[in-house]
Scaffold this motif. Structure first.
Motif, mmCIF file in Angstrom:
data_model
loop_
_atom_site.group_PDB
_atom_site.id
_atom_site.type_symbol
_atom_site.label_atom_id
_atom_site.label_comp_id
_atom_site.label_asym_id
_atom_site.label_seq_id
_atom_site.Cartn_x
_atom_site.Cartn_y
_atom_site.Cartn_z
ATOM 1 N N VAL A 1 77.875 80.030 31.769
ATOM 2 C CA VAL A 1 77.225 79.308 30.670
ATOM 3 C C VAL A 1 78.206 78.283 30.114
ATOM 4 O O VAL A 1 79.225 78.640 29.522
ATOM 5 C CB VAL A 1 76.773 80.271 29.544
ATOM 6 N N ILE A 2 77.903 77.005 30.333
ATOM 7 C CA ILE A 2 78.760 75.916 29.866
ATOM 8 C C ILE A 2 78.103 75.233 28.672
ATOM 9 O O ILE A 2 76.912 74.898 28.722
ATOM 10 C CB ILE A 2 78.981 74.874 30.980
ATOM 11 N N GLU B 1 75.606 79.663 17.625
ATOM 12 C CA GLU B 1 75.178 80.627 18.644
ATOM 13 C C GLU B 1 75.643 80.203 20.037
ATOM 14 O O GLU B 1 76.128 81.032 20.820
ATOM 15 C CB GLU B 1 73.650 80.755 18.614
ATOM 16 N N LEU B 2 75.507 78.917 20.336
ATOM 17 C CA LEU B 2 75.930 78.432 21.657
ATOM 18 C C LEU B 2 77.431 78.602 21.855
ATOM 19 O O LEU B 2 77.884 79.017 22.929
ATOM 20 C CB LEU B 2 75.544 76.959 21.808
ATOM 21 N N ALA B 3 78.210 78.298 20.831
ATOM 22 C CA ALA B 3 79.666 78.432 20.934
ATOM 23 C C ALA B 3 80.069 79.888 21.155
ATOM 24 O O ALA B 3 81.033 80.174 21.870
ATOM 25 C CB ALA B 3 80.335 77.880 19.682
ATOM 26 N N LEU C 1 82.410 78.752 28.940
ATOM 27 C CA LEU C 1 83.192 77.521 29.070
ATOM 28 C C LEU C 1 82.668 76.517 28.050
ATOM 29 O O LEU C 1 81.484 76.179 28.055
ATOM 30 C CB LEU C 1 83.088 76.941 30.483
ATOM 31 N N PHE C 2 83.557 76.054 27.182
ATOM 32 C CA PHE C 2 83.215 75.086 26.143
ATOM 33 C C PHE C 2 84.011 73.821 26.438
ATOM 34 O O PHE C 2 85.238 73.865 26.551
ATOM 35 C CB PHE C 2 83.569 75.639 24.763
ATOM 36 N N VAL C 3 83.317 72.700 26.575
ATOM 37 C CA VAL C 3 83.972 71.445 26.974
ATOM 38 C C VAL C 3 83.775 70.408 25.873
ATOM 39 O O VAL C 3 82.659 69.916 25.664
ATOM 40 C CB VAL C 3 83.417 70.913 28.305
ATOM 41 N N LEU D 1 86.986 75.830 18.308
ATOM 42 C CA LEU D 1 87.759 76.994 17.874
ATOM 43 C C LEU D 1 86.926 78.265 17.938
ATOM 44 O O LEU D 1 87.396 79.322 18.387
ATOM 45 C CB LEU D 1 88.257 76.784 16.435
ATOM 46 N N LEU D 2 85.686 78.163 17.488
ATOM 47 C CA LEU D 2 84.798 79.329 17.499
ATOM 48 C C LEU D 2 84.573 79.807 18.930
ATOM 49 O O LEU D 2 84.615 81.016 19.208
ATOM 50 C CB LEU D 2 83.468 78.975 16.831
ATOM 51 N N ALA D 3 84.327 78.861 19.849
ATOM 52 C CA ALA D 3 84.101 79.239 21.239
ATOM 53 C C ALA D 3 85.338 79.927 21.825
ATOM 54 O O ALA D 3 85.231 80.973 22.486
ATOM 55 C CB ALA D 3 83.742 78.008 22.060
ATOM 56 N N LYS D 4 86.507 79.357 21.571
ATOM 57 C CA LYS D 4 87.753 79.936 22.076
ATOM 58 C C LYS D 4 87.965 81.335 21.518
ATOM 59 O O LYS D 4 88.309 82.273 22.257
ATOM 60 C CB LYS D 4 88.924 79.015 21.703
#
Length: 253
Positions: free
Chosen positions: A22-23, A187-189, A194-196, A212-215
């Protein structure tokens, strides 16, 4: 880790895309500059030439509303001529391939939708400049409706429903962030692996909090931007090269 050169960066990014399920892309003004749309913050950007009009000033002053619309119509040839660039097309290809469920953007130019993203899958944190909305009742208007009345009277029109001011459907300084878009981006993060972050200076908050949230939620973080950002040290991969050249290999056939 900062990629040593463009080729190395593209190869590492390709491996991370292949491994991800999920990117979630997060795009800023840098992805649209090759489309002819100037950014806001860089030297020579729009805000170095015109002071932004804050939301409270827009609401309080007819002169401010007139100036806001004058500027918007002056920019119309640029927005109207813009077509999705290599970055937009690459992300659309990954979206169509099922890798990207939705995209989060700070941009207001509608180019992700034009590139092939369904409107419901473009999370616009700062709104959209290709149409207008009443700040009172929320009635939507085509820009042509606004321009016809603006040209006829020289004044920014009010809503035909409730007489409140009509504004581009964008988020100005001092205006509340859109709750639904912020919740969806959150929600997506939290759900991606993988967050780009692409073409964003990552200085405008609260939007800059999503990488930051995704990481912190366990995703790998990639930052693609010509200039350094304050979050580079947190990223798994940093590519400081042209966005079109970086993402061009992923456009597909």
């Amino acid at each position: 880790m900062i990629a040593s050169d463009l080729r190395s960066g593209v190869e590492q990014l390709g491996d991370m895309i292949a491994e991800a399920s999920v990117i979630v892309p997060f795009t800023g003004a840098g992805i649209s500059t090759e489309c002819g749309i100037p950014d806001f913050r860089s030297p020579g950007g729009l805000w170095t030439r015109n002071r932004p009009i804050p939301f409270d000033e827009f609401v309080a002053s007819a002169d401010a509303r007139n100036e806001a619309w004058r500027r918007r119509f002056a920019m119309e040839p640029i927005f109207a001529a813009a077509k999705p660039g290599r970055g937009h097309r690459a992300l659309a290809a990954l979206y169509k391939a099922g890798k990207i469920p939705a995209i989060v953007t700070q941009n207001i130019d509608n180019l992700h939708q034009v590139s092939g993203f369904a409107g419901d899958h473009v999370v616009e944190l700062h709104g959209n400049t290709t149409y207008a909305r009443c700040i009172g009742c929320g009635q939507a208007y085509d820009l042509a409706w606004v321009k016809q009345r603006f040209d006829a009277s020289g004044r920014a029109p009010d809503c035909a429903v409730c007489d409140e001011p009509v504004k581009t459907a964008t988020i100005s300084f001092g205006q509340a962030m859109p709750e639904q878009a912020m919740q969806r981006a959150t929600e997506l993060a939290q759900q991606c692996d993988l967050f780009v972050a692409i073409g964003s200076s990552l200085v405008v908050w609260p939007a800059a909090g999503f990488p930051l949230l995704a990481k912190n939620s366990g995703a790998r973080l990639v930052i693609i931007n010509n200039e350094p950002t304050e979050q580079d040290d947190l990223a798994d991969l940093v590519i400081r090269h042209d966005i079109g050249e970086t993402l061009g290999p992923f456009v597909g056939n």
